[in-house]
Design a protein around this motif. Structure first.
Motif, short mmCIF file in Angstrom:
data_model
loop_
_atom_site.label_atom_id
_atom_site.label_comp_id
_atom_site.label_asym_id
_atom_site.label_seq_id
_atom_site.Cartn_x
_atom_site.Cartn_y
_atom_site.Cartn_z
N SER A 216 0.84 -1.20 0.00
CA SER A 216 0.00 0.00 0.00
C SER A 216 0.87 1.25 0.00
O SER A 216 1.95 1.27 0.59
N ILE A 217 0.38 2.27 -0.69
CA ILE A 217 1.01 3.59 -0.69
C ILE A 217 0.10 4.53 0.10
O ILE A 217 -1.09 4.66 -0.20
N LEU A 218 0.67 5.19 1.11
CA LEU A 218 -0.07 6.13 1.92
C LEU A 218 0.32 7.56 1.52
O LEU A 218 1.39 7.78 0.94
N ALA A 219 -0.53 8.49 1.82
CA ALA A 219 -0.21 9.90 1.54
C ALA A 219 0.85 10.37 2.52
O ALA A 219 0.61 10.41 3.73
N GLY A 220 2.03 10.72 1.99
CA GLY A 220 3.11 11.18 2.85
C GLY A 220 2.96 12.64 3.25
O GLY A 220 3.76 13.16 4.03
#
Length: 412
Positions: A216-220
């Motif tokens: 998963s890619i999260l909002a950094g």
């Protein structure tokens, strides 16, 4: 590629799109607002490129598993990429991902000789030269181990050394590394997510779910519609960025220089010194990273203090601290360090002032390979100069103290 990922269960693609950006080139743009920490994209296990998937392939798997010695994880992924790329049918989804990858890379192993010479004297120059030799040897070994008995696995004209270098650079620049429960490491390629560009201004924001085996890619950070979505590779100096990812950051605050300190086993009192190095968390050959914020780490001085111990020091020294051992030992260590760093700086092909002048005058086209190599050299020389200055200041303090002590004794 997007249709394949949707069919495979990817979540979040409808909120994203691939786009070209002025500085970073191809990247990912968001179509909606995201708050920091929100999940932007999830890629399922079935579409990931892992060694496990390569082993499970009915055609490629048996060949890799029977190779002796078995290929490394890196080589397994590289061969898997090239194998899928060469297939004419049966791998439609993965081939779409391969087709979306860059056709070429600007990592240092692809530099022309005159471009690489701009950073002669740097660690990047040395490592790149070593890599070129290792890649050639590994390539020849793979030909023998994998294709010797399986000539139909990969046509040789689709598995040239340039193809192999392309696959390696794909992995270096796009693979994600995770530590699993129990400490085992995992390296994989994540379709679509590997289009994300780096920014040090976002938090590290990629995660692996060990239960579902998805990424998963999260909002950094907070994003607005139309913003480019970034990922954070961590604190990476230019010499590593250019070697692995093919780009640099001008004025990179994370620039560094890896100082290698070594002592031969025939040196006097080697075994006693080896025990003291171990107490300090060091070894007879130690690589210590010098940085802009800490150009002369305590481990450099600890190592050299132990290396320069004489018989009388060893007779009374039973432990290692951060403090100097004696004024004479400290003076010897600092003088050696100043001289050695000076030698390293003199070994650079283009000195700092000349490089700064050339970059200001636009001698190297901005964004080109030579320009990037110049910035790597610039960064390493700046760190080394800071280290030398720190050593000079410490030496002046020791010699000044000795001078004032002598004057006091003489006055009394």
């Amino acid at each position: 590629m997007e249709s394949w990922l949707r069919e495979s269960g990817a979540v979040g693609l409808e909120s994203l799109e691939l786009a070209d950006f002025p500085v970073t080139g191809r990247g990912v743009k968001t179509r909606k607002h995201f708050k920091r920490g929100e999940t932007i994209l999830t890629i399922p296990h079935s579409t990931l490129w892992t060694a496990e998937h390569a082993y499970a392939d009915p055609t490629l798997g048996p060949v890799i598993r029977s190779a002796s010695p078995p290929p490394s994880i890196e080589d397994t992924l590289a061969v898997h990429l090239l194998f899928v790329r060469s297939r004419k049918s049966g791998y439609d989804g993965p081939r779409k991902h391969v087709a979306a990858l860059p056709a070429s890379y600007s990592s240092s192993i692809f530099f022309a000789e005159d471009e690489l010479e701009v950073c002669a004297g740097t660690s990047l120059y040395t490592i790149t030269k070593q890599l070129e030799l290792r890649i050639e040897a590994d390539y020849k070994s793979l030909i023998v181990r994998l294709l010797g008995q399986n000539p139909d696995l990969l046509p040789l004209d689709e598995f040239t050394i340039q193809d192999y270098k392309w696959a390696l650079c794909t992995i270096w620049s796009r693979a994600m590394d995770f530590t699993l429960p129990g400490g085992k490491s995992l390296r994989l390629l994540t379709p679509y997510a590997d289009m994300l560009n780096h920014s040090s201004e976002v938090e590290q924001c990629h995660a692996y779910d060990a239960s579902s085996k998805s990424v998963s890619i999260l909002a950094g950070k907070d994003y607005e519609a139309g913003d480019q979505v970034f990922i954070n590779y961590g604190r990476v100096p230019n010499n590593r960025l250019l070697r692995l990812y093919g780009f640099i950051i001008p004025g990179n605050p994370d620039n560094s220089y890896d100082l290698v300190l070594t002592t031969h086993s025939v040196a006097p009192f080697f075994e006693q010194k080896q025990k003291l190095w171990a107490l300090a968390g060091l070894d007879s050959t130690s690589t210590i990273t010098l940085t802009i914020t800490d150009p002369l780490p305590k481990h450099v001085l600890q190592y050299l203090r132990i290396q320069r111990l004489d018989e009388s020091d060893l007779a009374v020294l039973t432990s290692v601290t951060d403090a100097k051992i004696s004024d004479s030992n400290e003076t010897e260590v600092l003088r050696f360090l100043i001289e050695s760093i000076g030698g390293l700086l003199n070994s650079f092909g283009i000195q700092l002032e000349k490089l700064e002048e050339q970059l200001t005058e636009g001698v190297y086209p901005s964004g080109g390979n030579a320009w990037a190599a110049a910035h790597v050299s610039l960064g390493e020389q700046q760190v080394l100069r800071l280290a030398r200055k720190r050593a000079e200041d410490l030496l002046a303090a020791v010699e000044g103290k000795n001078g004032s002590d002598g004057a006091s004794k003489k006055g009394s």
